[in-house]
Design a protein around this motif. Structure first.
Motif, PDB file in Angstrom:
ATOM      1  N   UNK A   1       0.846  -1.179   0.000  1.00 10.24           N
ATOM      2  CA  UNK A   1       0.000   0.000   0.000  1.00 10.24           C
ATOM      3  C   UNK A   1       0.885   1.234   0.000  1.00 10.24           C
ATOM      4  N   UNK A   2       0.666   2.123  -0.963  1.00 11.91           N
ATOM      5  CA  UNK A   2       1.391   3.385  -0.967  1.00 11.91           C
ATOM      6  C   UNK A   2       0.383   4.516  -0.883  1.00 11.91           C
ATOM      7  N   UNK A   3       0.784   5.572  -0.276  1.00 16.56           N
ATOM      8  CA  UNK A   3      -0.079   6.726  -0.078  1.00 16.56           C
ATOM      9  C   UNK A   3       0.689   7.968  -0.513  1.00 16.56           C
ATOM     10  N   UNK A   4       0.125   8.712  -1.439  1.00 14.23           N
ATOM     11  CA  UNK A   4       0.788   9.932  -1.879  1.00 14.23           C
ATOM     12  C   UNK A   4       0.633  11.009  -0.812  1.00 14.23           C
ATOM     13  N   UNK A   5       1.461  12.016  -0.896  1.00 19.45           N
ATOM     14  CA  UNK A   5       1.379  13.125   0.049  1.00 19.45           C
ATOM     15  C   UNK A   5       0.022  13.808  -0.044  1.00 19.45           C
ATOM     16  N   UNK A   6      -0.483  13.994  -1.256  1.00 18.21           N
ATOM     17  CA  UNK A   6      -1.795  14.621  -1.428  1.00 18.21           C
ATOM     18  C   UNK A   6      -2.894  13.806  -0.744  1.00 18.21           C
ATOM     19  N   UNK A   7      -2.835  12.473  -0.890  1.00 19.42           N
ATOM     20  CA  UNK A   7      -3.826  11.615  -0.244  1.00 19.42           C
ATOM     21  C   UNK A   7      -3.709  11.689   1.271  1.00 19.42           C
ATOM     22  N   UNK A   8      -2.479  11.707   1.781  1.00 17.76           N
ATOM     23  CA  UNK A   8      -2.265  11.791   3.223  1.00 17.76           C
ATOM     24  C   UNK A   8      -2.824  13.103   3.774  1.00 17.76           C
ATOM     25  N   UNK A   9      -2.609  14.195   3.049  1.00 12.62           N
ATOM     26  CA  UNK A   9      -3.159  15.493   3.467  1.00 12.62           C
ATOM     27  C   UNK A   9      -4.682  15.426   3.478  1.00 12.62           C
ATOM     28  N   UNK A  10      -5.273  14.828   2.445  1.00 17.48           N
ATOM     29  CA  UNK A  10      -6.740  14.716   2.374  1.00 17.48           C
ATOM     30  C   UNK A  10      -7.283  13.899   3.545  1.00 17.48           C
ATOM     31  N   UNK A  11      -6.599  12.807   3.893  1.00 20.64           N
ATOM     32  CA  UNK A  11      -7.036  11.983   5.028  1.00 20.64           C
ATOM     33  C   UNK A  11      -6.955  12.787   6.319  1.00 20.64           C
ATOM     34  N   UNK A  12      -5.860  13.482   6.529  1.00 17.58           N
ATOM     35  CA  UNK A  12      -5.694  14.290   7.741  1.00 17.58           C
ATOM     36  C   UNK A  12      -6.742  15.391   7.822  1.00 17.58           C
ATOM     37  N   UNK A  13      -6.985  16.047   6.703  1.00 23.24           N
ATOM     38  CA  UNK A  13      -7.987  17.126   6.696  1.00 23.24           C
ATOM     39  C   UNK A  13      -9.376  16.566   6.987  1.00 23.24           C
ATOM     40  N   UNK A  14      -9.668  15.385   6.480  1.00 26.98           N
ATOM     41  CA  UNK A  14     -10.955  14.748   6.750  1.00 26.98           C
ATOM     42  C   UNK A  14     -11.107  14.436   8.232  1.00 26.98           C
ATOM     43  N   UNK A  15     -10.033  13.900   8.833  1.00 25.48           N
ATOM     44  CA  UNK A  15     -10.074  13.610  10.267  1.00 25.48           C
ATOM     45  C   UNK A  15     -10.182  14.884  11.092  1.00 25.48           C
ATOM     46  N   UNK A  16      -9.463  15.911  10.684  1.00 27.85           N
ATOM     47  CA  UNK A  16      -9.569  17.191  11.389  1.00 27.85           C
ATOM     48  C   UNK A  16     -10.971  17.774  11.265  1.00 27.85           C
ATOM     49  N   UNK A  17     -11.553  17.598  10.098  1.00 24.89           N
ATOM     50  CA  UNK A  17     -12.908  18.119   9.874  1.00 24.89           C
ATOM     51  C   UNK A  17     -13.907  17.454  10.812  1.00 24.89           C
ATOM     52  N   UNK A  18     -13.705  16.169  11.088  1.00 22.17           N
ATOM     53  CA  UNK A  18     -14.605  15.438  11.979  1.00 22.17           C
ATOM     54  C   UNK A  18     -14.448  15.873  13.431  1.00 22.17           C
ATOM     55  N   UNK A  19     -13.273  16.359  13.793  1.00 22.64           N
ATOM     56  CA  UNK A  19     -13.008  16.676  15.203  1.00 22.64           C
ATOM     57  C   UNK A  19     -12.870  18.174  15.479  1.00 22.64           C
ATOM     58  N   UNK A  20     -12.867  18.973  14.450  1.00 17.13           N
ATOM     59  CA  UNK A  20     -12.650  20.409  14.609  1.00 17.13           C
ATOM     60  C   UNK A  20     -13.756  21.164  13.881  1.00 17.13           C
ATOM     61  N   UNK A  21     -14.095  22.300  14.384  1.00 13.48           N
ATOM     62  CA  UNK A  21     -15.135  23.102  13.741  1.00 13.48           C
ATOM     63  C   UNK A  21     -14.502  23.963  12.644  1.00 13.48           C
ATOM     64  N   UNK A  22     -14.694  23.530  11.409  1.00 13.16           N
ATOM     65  CA  UNK A  22     -14.192  24.290  10.267  1.00 13.16           C
ATOM     66  C   UNK A  22     -15.255  25.236   9.710  1.00 13.16           C
ATOM     67  N   UNK A  23     -16.451  25.222  10.304  1.00 13.92           N
ATOM     68  CA  UNK A  23     -17.541  26.051   9.790  1.00 13.92           C
ATOM     69  C   UNK A  23     -17.212  27.541   9.836  1.00 13.92           C
ATOM     70  N   UNK A  24     -16.456  27.948  10.853  1.00  9.26           N
ATOM     71  CA  UNK A  24     -16.122  29.365  11.012  1.00  9.26           C
ATOM     72  C   UNK A  24     -14.878  29.764  10.225  1.00  9.26           C
ATOM     73  N   UNK A  25     -14.280  28.806   9.530  1.00  9.39           N
ATOM     74  CA  UNK A  25     -13.030  29.058   8.831  1.00  9.39           C
ATOM     75  C   UNK A  25     -13.303  29.490   7.387  1.00  9.39           C
ATOM     76  N   UNK A  26     -12.610  30.528   6.953  1.00  7.68           N
ATOM     77  CA  UNK A  26     -12.741  30.967   5.564  1.00  7.68           C
ATOM     78  C   UNK A  26     -12.016  29.983   4.651  1.00  7.68           C
ATOM     79  N   UNK A  27     -12.277  30.075   3.363  1.00  7.25           N
ATOM     80  CA  UNK A  27     -11.604  29.206   2.388  1.00  7.25           C
ATOM     81  C   UNK A  27     -10.093  29.423   2.441  1.00  7.25           C
ATOM     82  N   UNK A  28      -9.681  30.663   2.642  1.00  5.14           N
ATOM     83  CA  UNK A  28      -8.251  30.975   2.726  1.00  5.14           C
ATOM     84  C   UNK A  28      -7.631  30.361   3.978  1.00  5.14           C
ATOM     85  N   UNK A  29      -8.329  30.422   5.095  1.00  8.04           N
ATOM     86  CA  UNK A  29      -7.831  29.824   6.337  1.00  8.04           C
ATOM     87  C   UNK A  29      -7.760  28.296   6.208  1.00  8.04           C
TER      88      UNK A  29
END
Length: 104
Positions: free
Chosen positions: A2-30
């Motif tokens: 199994x190999x994971x590209x850096x882009x995929x790893x970032x997407x996985x981390x962002x997904x996990x952060x989204x589940x545990x952090x409130x991104x609703x108040x964050x702008x697209x730039x943030x």
């Protein structure tokens, strides 16, 4: 394997952060800035532990096997083409097994 590209790893981390952090108040730039922070952290964590990574050791050994003495020996035995193909294949396989290896 199994190999994971850096882009995929970032997407996985962002997904996990989204589940545990409130991104609703964050702008697209943030949000994009947060992605860059995650990407930077992952890039910094990508390293080869000394003498613990067999793929890195094997690749290093293969690199040092490519030398004038070995090349002359392969020419003398009329095996240079096959030897080159074998070494190239083994190097590609070792590279694919390296941690954090991805095409850039």
């Amino acid at each position: 394997m199994l190999t994971l590209t850096l882009d995929d790893a970032v997407a996985v981390c962002m997904s996990l952060l989204h589940e545990t952090t409130c991104f609703d108040d964050m702008s697209a730039e943030e949000y994009k800035g947060m992605q860059e922070v995650v990407r930077g952290e992952l890039e910094q964590k990508c390293w080869f532990p000394p003498k613990k990574n067999e793929a890195a050791k094997h690749l290093n050994d293969l690199i040092f096997d490519v030398n004038p003495t070995e090349i002359c020996s392969q020419i003398e035995s009329d095996n240079l083409v096959n030897w080159c193909r074998t070494v190239q294949t083994e190097m590609k396989m070792a590279m694919a097994q390296l941690p954090c290896w991805s095409e850039r």
